[in-house]
Design a protein around this motif. Structure first.
Motif, PDB file in Angstrom:
ATOM      1  N   VAL A 171       0.853  -1.185   0.000  1.00 35.37           N
ATOM      2  CA  VAL A 171       0.000   0.000   0.000  1.00 35.37           C
ATOM      3  C   VAL A 171       0.892   1.239   0.000  1.00 35.37           C
ATOM      4  O   VAL A 171       2.084   1.164   0.322  1.00 35.37           O
ATOM      5  CB  VAL A 171      -0.953   0.033   1.212  1.00 35.37           C
ATOM      6  N   SER A 172       0.315   2.370  -0.343  1.00 35.20           N
ATOM      7  CA  SER A 172       1.071   3.614  -0.278  1.00 35.20           C
ATOM      8  C   SER A 172       0.154   4.731   0.195  1.00 35.20           C
ATOM      9  O   SER A 172      -1.063   4.701  -0.007  1.00 35.20           O
ATOM     10  CB  SER A 172       1.686   3.966  -1.631  1.00 35.20           C
ATOM     11  N   LEU A 173       0.791   5.700   0.840  1.00 34.81           N
ATOM     12  CA  LEU A 173       0.075   6.880   1.311  1.00 34.81           C
ATOM     13  C   LEU A 173       0.741   8.109   0.713  1.00 34.81           C
ATOM     14  O   LEU A 173       1.957   8.262   0.781  1.00 34.81           O
ATOM     15  CB  LEU A 173       0.131   6.962   2.845  1.00 34.81           C
ATOM     16  N   VAL A 174      -0.076   8.970   0.128  1.00 32.75           N
ATOM     17  CA  VAL A 174       0.396  10.259  -0.380  1.00 32.75           C
ATOM     18  C   VAL A 174      -0.186  11.338   0.521  1.00 32.75           C
ATOM     19  O   VAL A 174      -1.404  11.384   0.759  1.00 32.75           O
ATOM     20  CB  VAL A 174      -0.031  10.476  -1.836  1.00 32.75           C
ATOM     21  N   GLY A 175       0.692  12.184   1.062  1.00 30.85           N
ATOM     22  CA  GLY A 175       0.257  13.270   1.928  1.00 30.85           C
ATOM     23  C   GLY A 175       0.978  14.547   1.591  1.00 30.85           C
ATOM     24  O   GLY A 175       1.914  14.572   0.789  1.00 30.85           O
ATOM     25  N   VAL A 176       0.551  15.620   2.217  1.00 31.54           N
ATOM     26  CA  VAL A 176       1.184  16.914   2.009  1.00 31.54           C
ATOM     27  C   VAL A 176       1.374  17.596   3.357  1.00 31.54           C
ATOM     28  O   VAL A 176       0.566  17.416   4.276  1.00 31.54           O
ATOM     29  CB  VAL A 176       0.342  17.804   1.068  1.00 31.54           C
ATOM     30  N   ARG A 177       2.473  18.332   3.465  1.00 33.25           N
ATOM     31  CA  ARG A 177       2.705  19.163   4.657  1.00 33.25           C
ATOM     32  C   ARG A 177       2.825  20.608   4.202  1.00 33.25           C
ATOM     33  O   ARG A 177       3.542  20.917   3.253  1.00 33.25           O
ATOM     34  CB  ARG A 177       3.969  18.722   5.394  1.00 33.25           C
ATOM     35  N   THR A 178       2.123  21.481   4.888  1.00 31.73           N
ATOM     36  CA  THR A 178       2.093  22.891   4.534  1.00 31.73           C
ATOM     37  C   THR A 178       3.271  23.613   5.178  1.00 31.73           C
ATOM     38  O   THR A 178       3.973  23.073   6.037  1.00 31.73           O
ATOM     39  CB  THR A 178       0.783  23.541   4.994  1.00 31.73           C
ATOM     40  N   GLN A 179       3.456  24.872   4.783  1.00 33.20           N
ATOM     41  CA  GLN A 179       4.562  25.653   5.340  1.00 33.20           C
ATOM     42  C   GLN A 179       4.383  25.940   6.824  1.00 33.20           C
ATOM     43  O   GLN A 179       5.373  26.157   7.539  1.00 33.20           O
ATOM     44  CB  GLN A 179       4.715  26.960   4.547  1.00 33.20           C
ATOM     45  N   ASP A 180       3.136  25.895   7.317  1.00 28.71           N
ATOM     46  CA  ASP A 180       2.924  26.091   8.750  1.00 28.71           C
ATOM     47  C   ASP A 180       2.807  24.767   9.500  1.00 28.71           C
ATOM     48  O   ASP A 180       2.396  24.736  10.672  1.00 28.71           O
ATOM     49  CB  ASP A 180       1.705  26.973   9.011  1.00 28.71           C
ATOM     50  N   GLY A 181       3.184  23.648   8.845  1.00 26.40           N
ATOM     51  CA  GLY A 181       3.304  22.372   9.540  1.00 26.40           C
ATOM     52  C   GLY A 181       2.051  21.531   9.635  1.00 26.40           C
ATOM     53  O   GLY A 181       2.022  20.534  10.363  1.00 26.40           O
ATOM     54  N   ARG A 182       1.019  21.854   8.866  1.00 27.11           N
ATOM     55  CA  ARG A 182      -0.205  21.047   8.876  1.00 27.11           C
ATOM     56  C   ARG A 182      -0.082  19.936   7.848  1.00 27.11           C
ATOM     57  O   ARG A 182       0.439  20.157   6.748  1.00 27.11           O
ATOM     58  CB  ARG A 182      -1.411  21.930   8.557  1.00 27.11           C
ATOM     59  N   CYS A 183      -0.557  18.735   8.184  1.00 23.71           N
ATOM     60  CA  CYS A 183      -0.474  17.585   7.274  1.00 23.71           C
ATOM     61  C   CYS A 183      -1.880  17.120   6.911  1.00 23.71           C
ATOM     62  O   CYS A 183      -2.738  16.974   7.781  1.00 23.71           O
ATOM     63  CB  CYS A 183       0.281  16.420   7.930  1.00 23.71           C
ATOM     64  N   VAL A 184      -2.108  16.897   5.611  1.00 20.09           N
ATOM     65  CA  VAL A 184      -3.354  16.286   5.149  1.00 20.09           C
ATOM     66  C   VAL A 184      -3.003  15.167   4.176  1.00 20.09           C
ATOM     67  O   VAL A 184      -1.909  15.147   3.605  1.00 20.09           O
ATOM     68  CB  VAL A 184      -4.313  17.307   4.495  1.00 20.09           C
ATOM     69  N   PHE A 185      -3.957  14.249   3.981  1.00 23.28           N
ATOM     70  CA  PHE A 185      -3.636  13.014   3.286  1.00 23.28           C
ATOM     71  C   PHE A 185      -4.759  12.591   2.343  1.00 23.28           C
ATOM     72  O   PHE A 185      -5.925  12.907   2.551  1.00 23.28           O
ATOM     73  CB  PHE A 185      -3.409  11.881   4.303  1.00 23.28           C
TER      74      PHE A 185
END
Length: 359
Positions: A166-180
């Motif tokens: 399996v794989s997970l793609v996520g993003v982290r913003t410049q203020d440190g918030r993560c969404v997936f």
């Protein structure tokens, strides 16, 4: 208002898809050929943003202009994750589960590796290996040996009898918030990703664990943008196989299945644009097109969306991908049945694998 420019180290298919995703946002995304560099000055401005579509690149006047720019986001992270030794070391430092491993150095003995990790031990080149390349199996029954030029250039890893990938793609913003995005189920053949399915409700129990793992990694690196984490599922637990500090093949399904693709999400994070959790419009099946000629019958499928990379077709080369929306089980079954008739032998097992998930 000045148009924000985003330069991409590399002009392959990922760079092209980033450029495409930037257009609706009013971003000027410019992929740069770093494999055939010139001495031309790129004309970078102070406010320009730099990213990369790959973890490694040859040093040249062109690549140095980009990689030494103060707005090269995640600059030091690419080299750190491109080397499996430093990538694995990072996972251990962060206490993120991965297969047991060690560096293969001048003192490493095959017998010692078998004693530590079992009858089958996988050697991986520290850099450069992808799509199944740069790997060598040590098999005790066959008295396989460590290649001479692999010492200090490879890691040894315990073979994992995993249930699935399996794989997970996520993003982290410049203020440190993560969404997936939701987890994707992947099928590899000869080390190459052939198909991904997402989302799948049966993977929901693993989502929180996967998000916690990738959050730990992205926060530990103070990473900004999209990152992909490939994992082995062993029972109800996950082990990280590899990390990619960029948009990733197993996230291509988001182009059809979500209202924000991984490419747009990456650009939003780099340029500090608003980000929220991507909405899944419908499940999707992604089929990688590997070493096959373009077939316009693919786009006759009522749920088919083709991305053709305009690359020379060669055996084992990724030349495109096909996203199939999975509005209904019957629609998937019908489309896959058609593809089974149109596609060559190496696709029969992956297509059957997709059908099995939708049976």
């Amino acid at each position: 208002m000045t148009t924000q420019k985003v330069w991409v180290l590399g002009n392959g298919q990922l760079g092209a898809m980033l450029a495409h995703a930037g257009q609706p946002l009013g971003l000027d995304v410019r992929p740069v050929d770093i494999m055939n560099p010139t001495d031309d000055t790129l004309g970078l401005a102070e406010q320009d943003v730099i990213t990369a579509e790959r973890e490694q690149w040859p040093e040249s006047a062109t690549s140095l202009q980009l990689s030494e720019h103060p707005n090269f986001i995640n600059g030091p992270i690419f080299a750190r994750l491109a080397d499996r030794f430093t990538q694995k070391s990072l996972l251990d430092e962060l206490n993120v589960a991965t297969a047991p491993w060690e560096l293969v150095d001048n003192q490493t003995q095959e017998s010692q590796l078998h004693q530590s990790y079992g009858e089958r031990v996988l050697l991986k080149r520290r850099t450069g290996g992808y799509d199944g390349k740069g790997q060598h199996w040590l098999k005790q029954a066959e008295t396989t040996t460590i290649p001479t030029d692999w010492r200090n250039e490879a890691i040894a890893e315990q073979a994992i009898n995993f249930d699935e990938e399996v794989s997970l793609v996520g993003v982290r913003t410049q203020d440190g918030r993560c969404v997936f995005y939701p987890l994707a189920l992947n099928l590899h053949q000869d080390g190459i990703l052939m198909a991904s399915i997402a989302p799948l409700s049966r993977l929901d129990p693993l989502q929180a664990e996967a998000e916690a793992m990738l959050s730990t990694i992205m926060n530990g690196l103070e990473y900004v943008g999209v990152m992909a984490m490939e994992c082995f599922r062993v029972g109800d637990k996950l082990l990280v196989n590899e990390l990619a500090p960029r948009v990733h093949n197993s996230g291509h399904w988001t182009q059809a299945g979500c209202h924000i693709s991984q490419f747009e999400l990456h650009l939003r994070a780099l340029c500090n644009l608003p980000i929220h959790t991507p909405q899944v419009n419908y499940p999707c099946v992604m089929i990688n097109l590997i070493g096959v000629d373009k077939d316009n019958r693919w786009i006759s499928l009522p749920n088919g969306q083709l991305y053709w990379y305009n690359k020379e077709v060669r055996v084992g080369r990724k030349v495109g991908h096909l996203n199939l929306s999975a509005h209904t089980q019957a629609l998937v079954q019908e489309s896959i049945s058609q593809l089974q008739q149109w596609m060559p032998e190496q696709y029969q097992a992956p297509l059957a694998w997709v059908l099995n998930e939708y049976s």
